[in-house]
Write a protein that holds these residues in place. Structure first.
Motif, mmCIF file in Angstrom:
data_model
loop_
_atom_site.group_PDB
_atom_site.id
_atom_site.type_symbol
_atom_site.label_atom_id
_atom_site.label_comp_id
_atom_site.label_asym_id
_atom_site.label_seq_id
_atom_site.Cartn_x
_atom_site.Cartn_y
_atom_site.Cartn_z
ATOM 1 N N CYS A 137 -10.790 0.348 3.669
ATOM 2 C CA CYS A 137 -9.272 0.235 3.208
ATOM 3 C C CYS A 137 -8.820 1.672 3.012
ATOM 4 N N LEU A 138 -7.549 1.908 3.577
ATOM 5 C CA LEU A 138 -7.029 2.894 3.337
ATOM 6 C C LEU A 138 -6.681 3.411 1.845
ATOM 7 N N HIS A 161 -7.331 -9.133 6.135
ATOM 8 C CA HIS A 161 -7.286 -8.069 5.260
ATOM 9 C C HIS A 161 -5.715 -7.705 4.681
ATOM 10 N N HIS A 183 -3.560 -8.130 1.387
ATOM 11 C CA HIS A 183 -3.219 -7.087 0.592
ATOM 12 C C HIS A 183 -1.717 -7.799 -0.206
ATOM 13 N N GLN A 223 0.736 -1.177 -0.098
ATOM 14 C CA GLN A 223 -0.140 0.061 0.133
ATOM 15 C C GLN A 223 0.839 1.252 0.079
HETATM 16 ZN ZN ZN Z 1 -6.584 -2.235 2.940
#
Ligand code: ZN
Length: 205
Positions: free
Chosen positions: A92-93, A134, A138, A49
């Motif tokens: 989610c960011l 989660h 990712h 991310q």
């Molecule tokens: Zn996320």
């Protein structure tokens, strides 16, 4: 220097490689990831991310920087046990503002290495258990929206289109290279390093 990339940045679909070495660079990246996570009021953040294709994530279920004793780093994590199922809301960011019910194992046992290189195991349900799943997703290039049924997917179509056009605009403006170039850099990145592909390439001075 790092920043959180949003859908549909290709790093979010990239299957991350195992971490082979815990060094000062990795520790610095972990610190920066916690800061970014707290700024966005998240409870977890995976390395891809922030544009780093390596298997680690940070977590603090309190989302509170004053509770740093709750900070956990998971390196090369693996789910070794799953118990029953549960639907619960997730966000989610990398898809800010989007929330949906996701069906997942209710309780999981996760094995990983911590930042000292020791093997650790956590068995958890509720927010902690869900967040670990989660974040591990990712690292495999999976997002929570992948679990949605056709109707729920239809409901978020507009949001996804907005994210898509914002990202393409940013690419046109030069904030990100083309997808193929991002993927090439992700494949070639030798080790966790601060020179991530999360943002503009540093200018050659
Ligand atoms: Zn996320």
């Amino acid at each position: 220097m790092l920043h959180i990339v949003k859908y549909p940045h290709p790093a979010l679909r990239f299957a991350s490689r195992p971490v082979e070495r815990i060094d000062e660079d990795l520790k610095a990246v972990v610190r920066e990831m916690f800061s970014l996570m707290y700024e966005s009021r998240g409870v977890g953040l995976a390395a891809n991310q922030v544009g780093l294709p390596f298997r680690f994530f940070v977590l603090n279920v309190t989302a509170d920087p004053d509770q740093a004793d709750q900070e956990l780093v998971f390196i090369n994590p693996e789910i070794v046990k799953r118990h029953s199922w549960e639907d619960d809301e997730e966000g989610c960011l990398s898809l800010p503002g989007l929330y949906s019910k996701v069906r997942r194992p209710k309780k999981v046992k996760v094995r990983a290495y911590n930042l000292s290189g020791q093997e650790v195991e956590f068995e958890a349900d509720e927010l902690f258990g869900r967040a670990m799943q989660h974040e591990i997703d990712h690292l495999d290039g999976k997002l929570f929206i992948d679990y949605l049924g056709p109707l729920a997917r239809h409901g978020i179509k507009g949001n996804l289109r907005t994210f898509e056009s914002e990202f393409r605009e940013a690419q046109k403006a030069g904030a990100y290279p083309e997808d193929a170039e991002i993927i090439r850099r992700l494949k070639e990145m030798p080790a966790p390093t601060i020179a991530a592909v999360s943002g503009p390439a540093p200018a050659d001075a």
